[in-house]
Motif scaffolding. Structure first.
Motif, PDB file in Angstrom:
ATOM      1  N   ARG A 167       0.858  -1.286   0.088  1.00  0.00           N
ATOM      2  CA  ARG A 167       0.104  -0.085  -0.019  1.00  0.00           C
ATOM      3  C   ARG A 167       0.962   1.322  -0.020  1.00  0.00           C
ATOM      4  NH1 ARG A 167      -5.407  -1.569   1.408  1.00  0.00           N
ATOM      5  NH2 ARG A 167      -5.371  -3.702   2.082  1.00  0.00           N
ATOM      6  N   MET A 168       1.998   1.062   0.495  1.00  0.00           N
ATOM      7  CA  MET A 168       2.908   2.244   0.468  1.00  0.00           C
ATOM      8  C   MET A 168       4.024   2.400  -0.712  1.00  0.00           C
ATOM      9  SD  MET A 168       4.201   2.916   4.359  1.00  0.00           S
ATOM     10  CE  MET A 168       5.186   4.120   3.850  1.00  0.00           C
ATOM     11  N   GLY A 169       3.700   1.491  -1.689  1.00  0.00           N
ATOM     12  CA  GLY A 169       4.106   1.480  -3.100  1.00  0.00           C
ATOM     13  C   GLY A 169       5.219   0.572  -3.437  1.00  0.00           C
ATOM     14  N   CYS A 170       5.646  -0.450  -2.358  1.00  0.00           N
ATOM     15  CA  CYS A 170       6.498  -1.350  -2.423  1.00  0.00           C
ATOM     16  C   CYS A 170       6.094  -2.546  -3.263  1.00  0.00           C
ATOM     17  CB  CYS A 170       7.010  -2.058  -1.155  1.00  0.00           C
ATOM     18  SG  CYS A 170       7.721  -0.860  -0.079  1.00  0.00           S
ATOM     19  N   SER A 171       7.124  -3.278  -4.074  1.00  0.00           N
ATOM     20  CA  SER A 171       6.774  -4.262  -4.860  1.00  0.00           C
ATOM     21  C   SER A 171       7.340  -5.640  -4.741  1.00  0.00           C
ATOM     22  CB  SER A 171       6.548  -4.070  -6.549  1.00  0.00           C
ATOM     23  OG  SER A 171       7.944  -3.472  -6.707  1.00  0.00           O
ATOM     24  N   ALA A 172       8.538  -5.429  -3.966  1.00  0.00           N
ATOM     25  CA  ALA A 172       9.307  -6.501  -3.227  1.00  0.00           C
ATOM     26  C   ALA A 172       9.667  -6.560  -2.201  1.00  0.00           C
ATOM     27  CB  ALA A 172      10.310  -6.877  -4.510  1.00  0.00           C
ATOM     28  N   PRO A 173      10.059  -7.753  -1.660  1.00  0.00           N
ATOM     29  CA  PRO A 173      10.754  -7.630   0.050  1.00  0.00           C
ATOM     30  C   PRO A 173      11.765  -6.595   0.067  1.00  0.00           C
ATOM     31  CG  PRO A 173      10.015  -9.757  -0.664  1.00  0.00           C
ATOM     32  CD  PRO A 173       9.838  -8.942  -1.900  1.00  0.00           C
ATOM     33  N   ALA A 174      12.690  -6.694  -1.002  1.00  0.00           N
ATOM     34  CA  ALA A 174      14.012  -5.864  -1.007  1.00  0.00           C
ATOM     35  C   ALA A 174      13.897  -4.211  -0.861  1.00  0.00           C
ATOM     36  CB  ALA A 174      14.733  -6.048  -2.158  1.00  0.00           C
ATOM     37  N   GLU A 175      12.252  -4.024  -1.170  1.00  0.00           N
ATOM     38  CA  GLU A 175      12.067  -2.393  -0.958  1.00  0.00           C
ATOM     39  C   GLU A 175      11.679  -2.001   0.320  1.00  0.00           C
ATOM     40  OE1 GLU A 175       9.352  -1.250  -4.114  1.00  0.00           O
ATOM     41  OE2 GLU A 175      10.304  -2.763  -5.475  1.00  0.00           O
ATOM     42  N   LEU A 176      11.432  -2.914   1.327  1.00  0.00           N
ATOM     43  CA  LEU A 176      11.125  -2.558   2.692  1.00  0.00           C
ATOM     44  C   LEU A 176      12.408  -1.582   3.357  1.00  0.00           C
ATOM     45  CD1 LEU A 176      10.186  -5.908   4.413  1.00  0.00           C
ATOM     46  CD2 LEU A 176       8.772  -3.799   3.890  1.00  0.00           C
ATOM     47  N   ASP A 177      12.100  -0.768   4.161  1.00  0.00           N
ATOM     48  CA  ASP A 177      12.917   0.098   4.893  1.00  0.00           C
ATOM     49  C   ASP A 177      12.389   0.530   6.181  1.00  0.00           C
ATOM     50  OD1 ASP A 177      11.081   2.028   4.540  1.00  0.00           O
ATOM     51  OD2 ASP A 177      12.269   2.897   2.654  1.00  0.00           O
ATOM     52  N   ALA A 216      19.166 -14.453   3.956  1.00  0.00           N
ATOM     53  CA  ALA A 216      18.845 -15.356   2.873  1.00  0.00           C
ATOM     54  C   ALA A 216      18.877 -14.534   1.535  1.00  0.00           C
ATOM     55  CB  ALA A 216      17.456 -16.037   2.957  1.00  0.00           C
ATOM     56  N   GLY A 217      19.494 -13.455   1.661  1.00  0.00           N
ATOM     57  CA  GLY A 217      19.671 -12.491   0.454  1.00  0.00           C
ATOM     58  C   GLY A 217      18.383 -11.862  -0.241  1.00  0.00           C
ATOM     59  N   VAL A 218      17.334 -11.950   0.651  1.00  0.00           N
ATOM     60  CA  VAL A 218      16.069 -11.348   0.191  1.00  0.00           C
ATOM     61  C   VAL A 218      16.045  -9.874   0.319  1.00  0.00           C
ATOM     62  CG1 VAL A 218      13.781 -11.091   0.550  1.00  0.00           C
ATOM     63  CG2 VAL A 218      15.023 -13.404   0.555  1.00  0.00           C
ATOM     64  N   LEU A 219      16.650  -9.537   1.524  1.00  0.00           N
ATOM     65  CA  LEU A 219      16.824  -7.882   1.861  1.00  0.00           C
ATOM     66  C   LEU A 219      18.285  -7.588   1.806  1.00  0.00           C
ATOM     67  CD1 LEU A 219      14.593  -7.418   5.074  1.00  0.00           C
ATOM     68  CD2 LEU A 219      14.427  -6.426   2.764  1.00  0.00           C
ATOM     69  N   PRO A 220      18.818  -6.499   1.249  1.00  0.00           N
ATOM     70  CA  PRO A 220      20.138  -5.996   1.167  1.00  0.00           C
ATOM     71  C   PRO A 220      20.678  -5.789   2.489  1.00  0.00           C
ATOM     72  CG  PRO A 220      18.677  -4.331   0.251  1.00  0.00           C
ATOM     73  CD  PRO A 220      17.784  -5.431   0.336  1.00  0.00           C
ATOM     74  N   ALA A 221      19.836  -5.360   3.421  1.00  0.00           N
ATOM     75  CA  ALA A 221      20.367  -5.179   4.872  1.00  0.00           C
ATOM     76  C   ALA A 221      19.331  -5.538   5.784  1.00  0.00           C
ATOM     77  CB  ALA A 221      20.624  -3.574   5.064  1.00  0.00           C
ATOM     78  N   ASP A 222      19.712  -5.690   6.960  1.00  0.00           N
ATOM     79  CA  ASP A 222      18.657  -6.096   8.217  1.00  0.00           C
ATOM     80  C   ASP A 222      17.989  -4.663   8.580  1.00  0.00           C
ATOM     81  OD1 ASP A 222      17.308  -6.989  10.305  1.00  0.00           O
ATOM     82  OD2 ASP A 222      18.877  -7.506  11.394  1.00  0.00           O
ATOM     83  N   VAL A 223      16.967  -4.399   8.007  1.00  0.00           N
ATOM     84  CA  VAL A 223      16.398  -2.889   8.130  1.00  0.00           C
ATOM     85  C   VAL A 223      15.557  -2.841   9.466  1.00  0.00           C
ATOM     86  CG1 VAL A 223      16.135  -2.581   5.671  1.00  0.00           C
ATOM     87  CG2 VAL A 223      14.418  -3.738   6.904  1.00  0.00           C
ATOM     88  N   ALA A 224      15.152  -4.009   9.929  1.00  0.00           N
ATOM     89  CA  ALA A 224      14.414  -3.923  11.090  1.00  0.00           C
ATOM     90  C   ALA A 224      15.496  -3.912  12.404  1.00  0.00           C
ATOM     91  CB  ALA A 224      13.445  -5.028  11.185  1.00  0.00           C
ATOM     92  N   ALA A 225      16.585  -4.144  12.482  1.00  0.00           N
ATOM     93  CA  ALA A 225      17.434  -4.248  13.531  1.00  0.00           C
ATOM     94  C   ALA A 225      17.381  -3.097  14.438  1.00  0.00           C
ATOM     95  CB  ALA A 225      19.023  -4.307  13.218  1.00  0.00           C
ATOM     96  N   PRO A 226      17.266  -1.893  13.807  1.00  0.00           N
ATOM     97  CA  PRO A 226      17.182  -0.741  15.125  1.00  0.00           C
ATOM     98  C   PRO A 226      15.706  -0.361  15.350  1.00  0.00           C
ATOM     99  CG  PRO A 226      17.179   0.182  12.793  1.00  0.00           C
ATOM    100  CD  PRO A 226      17.423  -1.441  12.640  1.00  0.00           C
ATOM    101  N   LEU A 227      14.713  -1.389  14.894  1.00  0.00           N
ATOM    102  CA  LEU A 227      13.246  -1.281  15.219  1.00  0.00           C
ATOM    103  C   LEU A 227      12.966  -1.088  16.693  1.00  0.00           C
ATOM    104  CD1 LEU A 227      10.449  -0.527  13.845  1.00  0.00           C
ATOM    105  CD2 LEU A 227      10.371  -3.252  13.938  1.00  0.00           C
ATOM    106  N   SER A 228      12.559  -0.425  17.361  1.00  0.00           N
ATOM    107  CA  SER A 228      12.129  -0.418  18.769  1.00  0.00           C
ATOM    108  C   SER A 228      10.634  -0.670  18.704  1.00  0.00           C
ATOM    109  CB  SER A 228      12.366   0.991  19.473  1.00  0.00           C
ATOM    110  OG  SER A 228      11.654   2.042  19.094  1.00  0.00           O
ATOM    111  N   SER A 229      10.170  -1.085  19.940  1.00  0.00           N
ATOM    112  CA  SER A 229       8.845  -1.485  20.131  1.00  0.00           C
ATOM    113  C   SER A 229       8.136  -1.372  21.575  1.00  0.00           C
ATOM    114  CB  SER A 229       8.343  -2.935  19.912  1.00  0.00           C
ATOM    115  OG  SER A 229       9.331  -3.769  20.879  1.00  0.00           O
TER     116      SER A 229
END
Length: 359
Positions: free
Chosen positions: A57-67, A105-118
């Motif tokens: 819904r935010m315009g991503c079309s593949a897992p690699a576009e997650l940030d 697994a090579g699906v994401l270029p970086a571990d984008v959720a590592a700094p994610l707080s909850s």
């Protein structure tokens, strides 16, 4: 993707192919490599489906576009629609686990959720029974019927309204057979095996503090009568030995001698606890059994997990070492066990307020 709700499956099917494949591979990794329970796999997969649907819904079309922006937006959306702090914490954990896996697994270029707080999940002190209440509940099958007789005990054909249990299993009874699961009384001779089964279930849940899924997953060979311990397969496939007492030993002996043979069918396998039609007892039915007996005694509403809470609290109040209780309960972290020290402190505080003249 298997399991889950109809809405989750529909959302999964609507994802772009690359995202669907990522979810399926992630779920397979959790089940086969991480050895997570079917319930955990379904929950994490559903959270990732929700995340990827938000990303689309935010315009991503593949897992690699997650940030990180997408991840934070997804959690903010969850908060807006009223998700509890515990749900938000779990979903953030699911996102971090998925991101770490996808990066490896090579699906994401970086571990984008590592700094994610909850948000820190609020942990309510568990409701526990007093020792006399727990003893009365465990002995209830020998002494009195529940407040209501469930349909399973009337001889009418019923279906399990809750469906399969958390691990996707059902009582493997033949189709069309009548059911008698759940406490009912006074017990007729044909109901005696079910009463013996109920007593063993309650003794194990309170006497050992095992999880309901662990109790239902026991096989006959998991009981070491000589040492009075049971071999339990817990979360993450971790195996542990848990001792049980003389009352539980008597209940197990009675069940194996007079109860289980009466309920066993060719498809029963090695399951220790059986449903009324001979299949392995499932956690959904076990929860109904516990609730039925508690209601019959006028006790606070209690579940198998409540009996686990009670067992842990009574052990600590009796002087047991915190790390010993951790081992008995199968907690991977001591922090999970420390909540029971809070329960004991609350009881101590209540006693102080009631009895001390300077309170």
């Amino acid at each position: 993707m298997t399991g889950g709700t109809r809405a989750t499956r529909a959302t999964h099917e609507a994802l772009p192919p690359a995202m669907r494949e990522a979810v399926d591979d992630f779920a397979d990794h959790l089940a086969r490599v991480r050895n997570r329970s079917a319930h955990t796999v379904r929950a994490y997969a559903a959270d990732v489906v929700s995340l990827l649907d938000h990303a689309v819904r935010m315009g991503c079309s593949a897992p690699a576009e997650l940030d990180l922006t997408v991840l934070r937006s997804w959690l903010a959306r969850q908060r807006t629609v009223g998700a509890a702090r515990t749900s938000l914490a779990r979903r953030a954990a699911a996102a971090r686990t998925f991101s770490a896996w996808a990066h490896r697994a090579g699906v994401l270029p970086a571990d984008v959720a590592a700094p994610l707080s909850s948000p820190r999940a609020h942990r309510d002190l568990p409701t526990v029974l007093r020792a006399d209440q727990a003893a009365a509940l465990v002995e209830a099958p020998d002494r009195r019927p529940p407040a209501t007789r469930p349909a399973e005990a009337t001889g009418h054909k019923v279906t399990d309204p809750a469906g399969p249990d958390a691990d996707g299993r059902r009582d493997d009874s033949p189709p069309g057979a009548s059911r008698q699961d759940g406490p009912a009384g006074p017990a007729r001779p044909e109901e005696e095996p079910v009463r013996l089964r109920d007593r063993v279930l309650l003794e194990l849940l309170y006497g050992t503090g095992v999880r309901v899924s662990e109790a239902c997953g026991l096989d006959v060979a998991d009981v070491d009568h000589g040492r009075r311990v049971i071999r339990v397969l817990g979360k993450g496939g971790r195996e542990r030995s848990v001792p049980y007492g003389v009352p539980a030993q008597r209940a197990i002996d009675d069940w194996l001698r007079s109860g289980r043979p009466a309920l066993a069918v060719p498809g029963s396998g090695e399951a220790l606890l059986l449903g009324a039609r001979g299949g392995r007892l499932n956690p959904t039915t076990a929860r109904r059994i516990v609730a039925g007996y508690a209601e019959s005694l006028g006790l606070p509403r209690v579940s198998p997990h409540g009996l686990r809470h009670s067992a842990a609290t009574h052990l600590l109040e009796g002087g047991a070492d915190l790390r010993a209780v951790q081992e008995l309960l199968g907690h991977s972290s001591l922090g999970s066990t420390q909540i029971y020290t809070h329960v004991s402190v609350e009881r101590l505080r209540a006693a102080y307020r009631q009895a001390h003249p300077r309170a």
